[in-house]
Design an enzyme around this catalytic site. Structure first.
Site, PDB file in Angstrom:
ATOM      1  CG  ASP A 258      -2.111  -1.046   1.097  1.00  0.00           C
ATOM      2  OD1 ASP A 258      -2.457  -1.095  -0.185  1.00  0.00           O
ATOM      3  OD2 ASP A 258      -2.381  -1.659   1.985  1.00  0.00           O
TER       4      ASP A 258
ATOM      5  CG  ASP B 222      -7.235  -4.253  -1.718  1.00  0.00           C
ATOM      6  OD1 ASP B 222      -7.608  -5.331  -2.117  1.00  0.00           O
ATOM      7  OD2 ASP B 222      -7.796  -3.419  -0.901  1.00  0.00           O
TER       8      ASP B 222
ATOM      9  CD1 TRP C 139      -9.986  -3.157  -3.989  1.00  0.00           C
ATOM     10  CD2 TRP C 139      -9.887  -0.798  -4.568  1.00  0.00           C
ATOM     11  NE1 TRP C 139      -9.910  -2.230  -2.714  1.00  0.00           N
ATOM     12  CE2 TRP C 139      -9.839  -0.930  -3.127  1.00  0.00           C
ATOM     13  CE3 TRP C 139      -9.648   0.207  -5.158  1.00  0.00           C
ATOM     14  CZ2 TRP C 139      -9.781   0.032  -2.217  1.00  0.00           C
ATOM     15  CZ3 TRP C 139      -9.659   1.491  -4.470  1.00  0.00           C
ATOM     16  CH2 TRP C 139      -9.781   1.463  -2.902  1.00  0.00           C
TER      17      TRP C 139
ATOM     18  N   GLY D 124      -6.937 -19.265  -4.543  1.00  0.00           N
ATOM     19  CA  GLY D 124      -7.639 -18.073  -4.121  1.00  0.00           C
ATOM     20  C   GLY D 124      -8.277 -17.995  -2.865  1.00  0.00           C
TER      21      GLY D 124
ATOM     22  CB  THR E 257     -12.145 -13.688   0.909  1.00  0.00           C
ATOM     23  OG1 THR E 257     -12.649 -12.232   0.796  1.00  0.00           O
ATOM     24  CG2 THR E 257     -12.773 -14.260   1.897  1.00  0.00           C
TER      25      THR E 257
END
Length: 403
Positions: free
Chosen positions: A119, A180, A256, A238, A240
């Site tokens: 980030d 993101d 996103w 994958g 979450t």
């Protein structure tokens, strides 16, 4: 303040597609009132990620960083709002407040405080890169380049990805990225533009290709997060972190994808990224409820009592308008523009405080992390930022984004 958008109650057209009117003048004026009040409230200290009962509190102390300190991934959304407010109003009070933040971001990267995250793209694009773009602050430019170098340390060979979170030696995070991350690539794109060093552009190309291939599912929904074997580069699975369950479609993540794939297509020229943005868009739009603001996960539909996520809607508006700018099909571009205006009009009408004094947030009813019961049905710094960016994009279509 000037606006090029239609007045409330009127409709513009984009080709043959009617474009719903957005009352941008009134919405921007209300937003600026709140931002100015928050400057007086917080000064150079940073609010927390989300409101509590519609009021931002000072960011808690953590790991030696004091109360109100510059830590975490969301502080720059406040700074980005200040830059937007200055551009929209011409009032130097917003500029001066943004420059105070910018100096603190320079300090943060030089002190190497809380930098173990992808980030850095969010953090430094909306603070120091914006300062360079807008006022040619050379110290900010150098801080931005240093942040880009830190971000490049997270590039994993041979997986070809930027690791999302944590110390690179942490086995729980090793080889993991999240959707993101698409929004963090512009820091590397900017560093390539500034230096001419191809390693920055190559990282963007490889990382976005990996997300296109593995985080976007066959049904056009997306995983929040995906793991690779950091040693072999093999794609693993994958999952979450903030969605309803691993195979569900977290609304903010899908938003996103709309914005991030479109933005990275514009700089890489990879047509498959354009198609990925279209696919994310079509899935997102198909799963919106009647008022066009999604539930926090797209598995929920009209009739559900699940919380909404207005921040996902705000991100999607920006993404749709970005996609419309790069779209090669004129009919699709007109559709994306119309839907963006329609969603934004709903946000203005249904998700803003009745008066600016009623909340410290620009928009209400967002969700940070429902599985952890964090910031549910509250304002969020990123929701506020993207809502104001959306208003900017509609009011001033010629605006040059910070990304």
């Amino acid at each position: 303040m000037t606006s090029t958008s239609p007045a409330a109650g009127t409709r513009a057209t984009s080709g043959d597609v009617p474009v719903p009117a957005v009352p941008t003048d009134a919405a921007i004026a209300a937003a600026l009132t709140t931002i100015r009040r928050n400057i007086a409230t917080f000064g150079g200290a940073y609010p927390d990620d989300t409101t509590v009962d519609d009021r931002y509190r000072l960011r808690p102390a953590e790991r030696g960083i004091p109360v109100g300190g510059n830590r975490g991934w969301t502080t720059s959304f406040r700074t980005g709002m200040l830059w937007l407010a200055w551009e929209l109003s011409g009032d130097d009070a917003y500029r001066e407040a943004a420059l105070v933040d910018t100096g603190d971001f320079e300090r943060r990267v030089r002190a190497e405080e809380d930098l173990d995250t992808h980030d850095l793209g969010f953090l430094y694009t909306l603070s120091t890169v914006a300062a360079w773009r807008l006022v040619e602050d050379e110290d900010a430019r150098q801080a931005s380049l240093l942040a880009a170098e830190h971000l490049m340390r997270r590039f994993l060979e041979p997986a070809g990805i930027i690791q999302a979170w944590g110390d690179l030696s942490d086995p729980a995070q090793r080889g993991r990225t999240i959707i993101d991350s698409l929004m963090n690539m512009p820091l590397l794109t900017w560093a390539h533009e500034q230096t001419g060093e191809e390693r920055f552009a190559d990282a963007v190309t490889r990382h976005t290709a990996q997300l296109r291939e593995h985080i976007l599912r066959e049904d056009d929904s997306t995983f929040h997060t995906f793991y690779w074997d950091a040693e072999t580069g093999e794609p693993l699975r994958g999952a979450t972190e903030q969605g309803a369950f691993d195979e569900s479609c977290w609304a903010r993540g899908q938003a996103w994808g709309i914005y991030g794939f479109a933005m990275n297509y514009a700089v890489t020229g990879d047509e498959r990224l354009l198609e990925a943005s279209r696919r994310c868009t079509e899935y997102f739009l198909r799963h919106l409820p009647a008022d066009e603001v999604p539930f926090w996960d797209l598995v929920y539909t009209d009739g559900s009592d699940a919380p909404r996520d207005s921040s996902a809607a705000a991100i999607a508006v920006c993404g749709l308008l970005e996609l419309a700018q790069v779209e090669t099909d004129a009919a699709r571009a007109a559709e994306w523009t119309a839907r963006a205006h329609s969603i934004l009009a709903s946000l203005v009408a249904n998700y803003t405080p009745a008066t600016p004094e009623d909340s410290d947030a620009l928009i209400l009813h967002s969700v940070y992390d429902l599985p952890k019961d964090n910031g549910v049905d509250e304002g969020t710094l990123w929701g506020d930022y993207f809502y104001l960016e959306a208003l900017m994009r509609v009011a001033r279509p010629e605006w040059r984004k910070y990304w």
